[in-house]
Design a protein around this motif. Structure first.
Motif, short mmCIF file in Angstrom:
data_model
loop_
_atom_site.label_atom_id
_atom_site.label_comp_id
_atom_site.label_asym_id
_atom_site.label_seq_id
_atom_site.Cartn_x
_atom_site.Cartn_y
_atom_site.Cartn_z
N ALA A 75 0.84 -1.21 0.00
CA ALA A 75 0.00 0.00 0.00
C ALA A 75 0.87 1.25 0.00
O ALA A 75 0.67 2.17 -0.80
CB ALA A 75 -0.93 -0.01 1.21
N TRP A 91 -3.21 -2.65 -5.76
CA TRP A 91 -3.28 -3.33 -4.46
C TRP A 91 -4.34 -4.42 -4.50
O TRP A 91 -4.15 -5.51 -3.93
CB TRP A 91 -3.59 -2.32 -3.35
CG TRP A 91 -3.41 -2.89 -1.97
CD1 TRP A 91 -2.27 -2.87 -1.22
CD2 TRP A 91 -4.39 -3.57 -1.19
NE1 TRP A 91 -2.48 -3.50 -0.02
CE2 TRP A 91 -3.77 -3.94 0.04
CE3 TRP A 91 -5.73 -3.90 -1.39
CZ2 TRP A 91 -4.46 -4.62 1.05
CZ3 TRP A 91 -6.41 -4.59 -0.38
CH2 TRP A 91 -5.78 -4.94 0.82
N ALA A 130 -3.96 -0.85 5.71
CA ALA A 130 -3.37 -0.65 4.38
C ALA A 130 -4.39 -0.03 3.43
O ALA A 130 -4.08 0.92 2.69
CB ALA A 130 -2.87 -1.99 3.83
N ILE A 134 -4.69 4.04 1.55
CA ILE A 134 -4.97 4.37 0.15
C ILE A 134 -6.22 5.23 0.04
O ILE A 134 -6.26 6.21 -0.70
CB ILE A 134 -5.11 3.09 -0.70
CG1 ILE A 134 -3.82 2.27 -0.65
CG2 ILE A 134 -5.45 3.45 -2.15
CD1 ILE A 134 -3.89 0.94 -1.37
#
Length: 197
Positions: A75, A91, A130, A134
């Protein structure tokens, strides 16, 4: 001094190579492969595999933890290179690889989770962090919708990769990811997703 370090370095490289082969083997298998099959795929004797991973559980744990680490590190690394919406797509593909790997060691993994050898809740928290990183970057740039949670993303990806295994149905998985990612862009909506499905 250099000579004394070399065996440890070689052992570390051998372990990493075995880990990589085991990951590929688990991901490609519909059922759990034997330790002997993994050793054969790695081109080593079974004793060498057991020297690094004395039990199936120790191998499964190493593969599982390595994959989780790749997702959590991924990430940050993807955000450093790509706009948030592209980082999220990449991802998601890593997440699909993780799902495929888990399928090849599922029985052992579930038993380890049930016994407490693997802390599923901790792993889940790591993955949510993670995804949140984002999403936060995407909100800050106006790149991603503000009303989506990490739990939404994880649930959606599990659904996608359950119906479209990334190795058996790669094109279908890619199409579903594209539809989902379009809907996650700022200004996206459920109507837009439904119109593309």
């Amino acid at each position: 001094m250099e000579k004394s370090r070399r065996p440890r370095s070689d052992a570390s490289r051998n372990r990493e190579q075995l880990l990589a082969v085991a990951t590929r083997t688990f991901a490609a298998s519909g059922t759990e492969p034997s330790m002997r099959a993994i050793a054969h795929e790695a081109g080593v004797g079974i004793a060498t595999l057991y020297r690094h991973f004395p039990t199936r559980e120790s191998l499964v744990d190493a593969v599982y933890q390595d994959q989780v680490q790749r997702l959590t590190d991924g990430a940050r690394e993807l955000l450093a290179e790509l706009p948030p919406h592209e980082a999220l797509r990449r991802w998601a593909e890593l997440f699909g690889d993780w799902i495929a790997t888990k399928n090849g060691m599922l029985d052992t993994l579930l038993a380890m989770i049930e016994s407490g050898e693997i802390a599923h809740a901790h792993t889940q928290a790591q993955l949510f962090e993670a995804i949140d990183a984002i999403l936060a970057a995407g909100r800050a740039t106006g790149d991603l919708r503000a009303d989506v949670t990490a739990e939404d993303i994880a649930a959606g990806l599990i659904g996608i990769f359950t119906v479209a295994h990334p190795h058996d149905h790669r094109a279908r998985a890619a199409r579903l990811l594209t539809i989902t990612m379009d809907g996650l862009r700022a200004g996206g909506s459920l109507r837009a997703i439904m119109m593309q499905s």
